[in-house]
Design an enzyme around this catalytic site. Structure first.
Site, PDB file in Angstrom:
ATOM      1  N   GLY A  46       0.557  -1.211  -0.006  1.00 60.04           N
ATOM      2  CA  GLY A  46      -0.034   0.047  -0.056  1.00 60.04           C
ATOM      3  C   GLY A  46       0.812   1.168   0.128  1.00 60.04           C
ATOM      4  O   GLY A  46       2.031   1.244  -0.811  1.00 60.04           O
ATOM      5  N   CYS A  78       5.937  -5.180   0.041  1.00 59.66           N
ATOM      6  CA  CYS A  78       6.155  -4.054  -0.308  1.00 59.66           C
ATOM      7  C   CYS A  78       6.238  -2.853   0.785  1.00 59.66           C
ATOM      8  O   CYS A  78       7.289  -2.847   1.421  1.00 59.66           O
ATOM      9  CB  CYS A  78       5.229  -3.516  -1.439  1.00 59.66           C
ATOM     10  SG  CYS A  78       5.598  -2.195  -2.470  1.00 59.66           S
ATOM     11  N   ILE A 136       5.591  -2.850  -7.889  1.00 63.79           N
ATOM     12  CA  ILE A 136       4.820  -1.560  -7.826  1.00 63.79           C
ATOM     13  C   ILE A 136       5.561  -0.487  -6.928  1.00 63.79           C
ATOM     14  O   ILE A 136       5.111  -0.701  -5.658  1.00 63.79           O
ATOM     15  CB  ILE A 136       3.406  -1.700  -7.802  1.00 63.79           C
ATOM     16  CG1 ILE A 136       2.869  -2.985  -8.879  1.00 63.79           C
ATOM     17  CG2 ILE A 136       2.515  -0.505  -7.972  1.00 63.79           C
ATOM     18  CD1 ILE A 136       1.478  -3.448  -8.203  1.00 63.79           C
ATOM     19  N   HIS A 173       4.819  -8.283  -4.815  1.00 63.52           N
ATOM     20  CA  HIS A 173       3.504  -8.675  -4.504  1.00 63.52           C
ATOM     21  C   HIS A 173       3.096  -9.905  -4.929  1.00 63.52           C
ATOM     22  O   HIS A 173       2.495 -10.026  -5.874  1.00 63.52           O
ATOM     23  CB  HIS A 173       2.563  -7.555  -5.250  1.00 63.52           C
ATOM     24  CG  HIS A 173       2.803  -6.170  -4.546  1.00 63.52           C
ATOM     25  ND1 HIS A 173       1.850  -5.905  -3.665  1.00 63.52           N
ATOM     26  CD2 HIS A 173       3.510  -5.084  -5.056  1.00 63.52           C
ATOM     27  CE1 HIS A 173       2.137  -4.358  -3.439  1.00 63.52           C
ATOM     28  NE2 HIS A 173       3.047  -3.960  -4.215  1.00 63.52           N
ATOM     29  N   GLU A 175       0.754 -11.700  -3.836  1.00 61.90           N
ATOM     30  CA  GLU A 175      -0.664 -11.686  -3.829  1.00 61.90           C
ATOM     31  C   GLU A 175      -1.491 -11.160  -5.046  1.00 61.90           C
ATOM     32  O   GLU A 175      -2.545 -11.812  -5.342  1.00 61.90           O
ATOM     33  CB  GLU A 175      -1.266 -11.030  -2.664  1.00 61.90           C
ATOM     34  CG  GLU A 175      -1.307  -9.658  -2.808  1.00 61.90           C
ATOM     35  CD  GLU A 175       0.276  -9.003  -2.577  1.00 61.90           C
ATOM     36  OE1 GLU A 175       0.174  -7.722  -2.713  1.00 61.90           O
ATOM     37  OE2 GLU A 175       1.179  -9.578  -2.236  1.00 61.90           O
TER      38      GLU A 175
END
Length: 189
Positions: A46, A78, A136, A173, A175
């Site tokens: 996030g 992350c 990301i 990530h 997930e």
């Protein structure tokens, strides 16, 4: 074994869905009282500054530190890896954080969201088949302490996954891919 997923901000639902798919019971953690019902915890990706502020606002920093120091397995992905790191490069000195894992997290190591990318790399402990990694606005892990084991490196040598005892940090990530291996690895810790 109930897996807590810090559900203040970020992609906690994706972790929850992955864990449900592999049969692990989950609980969204938003308050300190929720911690008594979980045996391990995922801190999702996030925005690390926002999640840190929310951890402080909801009184979660000290209870989380205590549980993790007592041996509760924790996995930061992350932004979660940034929050676990003892040191944060390119961050604010007053940023609320857990600061438990003996690493430096360098925020946004690859640039802006436009520089996000995916790559397949091997991960120590996951077998020979490379793992699809989604980066990301991702950090990298630097200055690993003596007790920290690097689990995955980019081709240029930068560390993107590491473990210290019951603490796991991934800069990518898992997930966001169908591959269950990282989640199964965490459940086996």
């Amino acid at each position: 074994m109930t897996v807590g997923i810090l559900a203040l901000q970020g992609d906690f639902r994706e972790h929850e869905e992955m864990l449900r798919r592999i049969g692990a019971p989950t609980l969204q953690v938003r308050l300190p009282k929720h911690l008594q019902h979980v045996e391990r915890l995922i801190i999702p990706g996030g925005e690390s500054t926002t999640i840190g502020k929310l951890l402080a606002m909801y009184g979660l920093i000290d209870p989380l530190r205590a549980r993790i120091r007592d041996g509760m397995p924790v996995w930061g992905t992350c932004a979660g890896a940034i929050l676990l790191a003892q040191r944060i490069a390119d961050g604010r000195a007053d940023q609320p954080s857990l600061r438990l894992m003996d690493v430096t997290a360098r925020r946004n190591a690859f640039g802006s969201q436009l520089e996000s990318f995916e790559v397949d790399l091997p991960v120590l402990g996951l077998g020979d088949e490379p793992l699809r990694m989604v980066f990301i606005r991702a950090p990298v892990l630097e200055d690993l302490g003596r007790d920290v084991t690097p689990l995955a490196h980019l081709d240029d040598g930068r560390v993107v996954a590491a473990r210290q005892g019951t603490m796991l940090a991934t800069c990518f990530h898992p997930e966001l891919t169908p591959d269950e291996r990282m989640h199964r690895y965490f459940l086996a810790m």
